[in-house]
Write an enzyme that holds these catalytic residues in place. Structure first.
Site, PDB file in Angstrom:
ATOM      1  CD  GLU A 103      -2.671   0.875   0.271  1.00  0.00           C
ATOM      2  OE1 GLU A 103      -2.322   1.722  -0.942  1.00  0.00           O
ATOM      3  OE2 GLU A 103      -4.217   0.639   0.698  1.00  0.00           O
ATOM      4  CG  ASP A 107      -5.266   9.073   6.059  1.00  0.00           C
ATOM      5  OD1 ASP A 107      -6.109   9.684   7.074  1.00  0.00           O
ATOM      6  OD2 ASP A 107      -5.396  10.124   5.646  1.00  0.00           O
ATOM      7  CB  VAL A 157       1.791  13.052   1.280  1.00  0.00           C
ATOM      8  CG1 VAL A 157       1.809  14.514   2.776  1.00  0.00           C
ATOM      9  CG2 VAL A 157       0.987  11.947   1.909  1.00  0.00           C
TER      10      VAL A 157
HETATM   11  P1  XMP Z   1      -7.758   4.599   4.539  1.00  0.00           P
HETATM   12  O1  XMP Z   1      -6.988   3.964   5.315  1.00  0.00           O
HETATM   13  O2  XMP Z   1      -8.159   6.433   5.349  1.00  0.00           O
HETATM   14  O3  XMP Z   1      -7.197   5.866   3.565  1.00  0.00           O
HETATM   15  O4  XMP Z   1      -8.965   4.427   4.550  1.00  0.00           O
HETATM   16  C1  XMP Z   1      -8.092   5.115   2.095  1.00  0.00           C
HETATM   17  C2  XMP Z   1      -7.392   5.815   1.454  1.00  0.00           C
HETATM   18  O5  XMP Z   1      -6.479   7.489   0.970  1.00  0.00           O
HETATM   19  C3  XMP Z   1      -6.482   7.862   0.187  1.00  0.00           C
HETATM   20  N1  XMP Z   1      -5.345   8.842   1.327  1.00  0.00           N
HETATM   21  C4  XMP Z   1      -4.347   9.472   0.614  1.00  0.00           C
HETATM   22  N2  XMP Z   1      -4.737   9.562  -0.456  1.00  0.00           N
HETATM   23  N3  XMP Z   1      -3.095  11.659   0.641  1.00  0.00           N
HETATM   24  C5  XMP Z   1      -2.991  10.938  -0.253  1.00  0.00           C
HETATM   25  O6  XMP Z   1      -2.784  11.081  -2.031  1.00  0.00           O
HETATM   26  C6  XMP Z   1      -2.999  11.417   1.815  1.00  0.00           C
HETATM   27  O7  XMP Z   1      -2.403  12.024   2.611  1.00  0.00           O
HETATM   28  C7  XMP Z   1      -4.322  10.306   2.180  1.00  0.00           C
HETATM   29  N4  XMP Z   1      -4.355   9.973   2.461  1.00  0.00           N
HETATM   30  C8  XMP Z   1      -5.454   8.882   2.321  1.00  0.00           C
HETATM   31  C9  XMP Z   1      -5.407   6.663  -0.063  1.00  0.00           C
HETATM   32  O8  XMP Z   1      -5.370   6.141  -1.571  1.00  0.00           O
HETATM   33  C10 XMP Z   1      -5.650   5.449   0.745  1.00  0.00           C
HETATM   34  O9  XMP Z   1      -4.971   4.350   0.354  1.00  0.00           O
HETATM   35 MG    MG Z   2      -4.655   3.556  -1.620  1.00  0.00          MG
END
Ligand code: XMP
Ligand code: MG
Length: 190
Positions: A103, A107, A157
């Site tokens: 991955e 987040d 980011v």
């Molecule tokens: P979570 O862990 O919250 O994250 O389910 C799911 C997806 O969200 C995207 N993601 C980001 N993409 N900058 C990005 O460009 C970020 O800071 C960021 N935080 C989350 C990412 O695809 C991750 O797999």
């Molecule tokens: Mg992702």
């Protein structure tokens, strides 16, 4: 591309290309030890994991096979909801395989915890996670991530596969997106 190619869109370069390369090499040495003598299937999560998958796989002195999934997590703006839909499933039968999910970023952890539960039902011999980035302060579920590249602050980011509105994925480093770029658009990040 380099940060200078998107002048003004980043507030800060968080992780340089060299730091990414060095950390992926360290992680690869650990993975080689942990999977010595066994088969290894890398499962990349599209599209963000493309860069880390490409560099990690080539850094590994270990034969691997690679497969890809695409999932969409619904949410508002830059927040994940944990409601996940499979857009592209694996072509590979996981039964008896040693699976390493690759991955870009963890987040809230909601997407990955759903994915992990889904893949576990398919009978792999083992399943672990490798993520280049993790935001510890954003965690909403506790996931055991065996290989983490960098823990980063809870800020949005981009770069090295990570996008905003499909842009910046080809930036060689990881940077913090300047708020003026996203304050006007309420797009969901995939
Ligand atoms: P979570 O862990 O919250 O994250 O389910 C799911 C997806 O969200 C995207 N993601 C980001 N993409 N900058 C990005 O460009 C970020 O800071 C960021 N935080 C989350 C990412 O695809 C991750 O797999
Ligand atoms: Mg992702």
């Amino acid at each position: 591309m380099e940060p200078r190619d998107i002048d003004g869109d980043l507030t800060e370069i968080l992780i340089s290309e060299e730091q990414i390369r060095a950390r992926l090499a360290e992680m690869s040495r650990q993975i080689e030890v942990d999977y010595a003598g066994t088969d290894l299937l890398l499962v990349g999560v599209l599209k963000g994991a493309v860069m880390v998958m490409a560099d990690l796989a080539r850094e590994l002195h270990h034969p691997v096979t690679m497969d890809w999934m695409a999932v969409s997590s619904y949410g508002s703006g830059t927040q994940s909801s944990g409601v996940v839909r499979i857009l592209k499933d694996l072509d590979t039968d996981l039964s008896g395989r040693n699976v390493l999910i690759v991955e870009d970023i963890i987040d809230s952890g909601l997407t990955l915890s759903w994915l992990l539960a889904n893949l576990k039902t398919r009978g792999p011999a083992s399943i672990e996670i490798c993520a280049l980035l993790r935001k510890p302060d954003a965690a909403r579920v506790d996931i055991d991530v065996k290989y983490v590249g960098f823990n980063i602050p809870n800020q949005f980011v981009v770069g090295y596969g990570l996008d905003y509105d499909e842009k910046y994925r080809n930036l060689r480093s990881v940077g913090i997106l300047a708020p003026h770029v996203y304050s006007t658009v309420a797009a969901a990040a995939l």
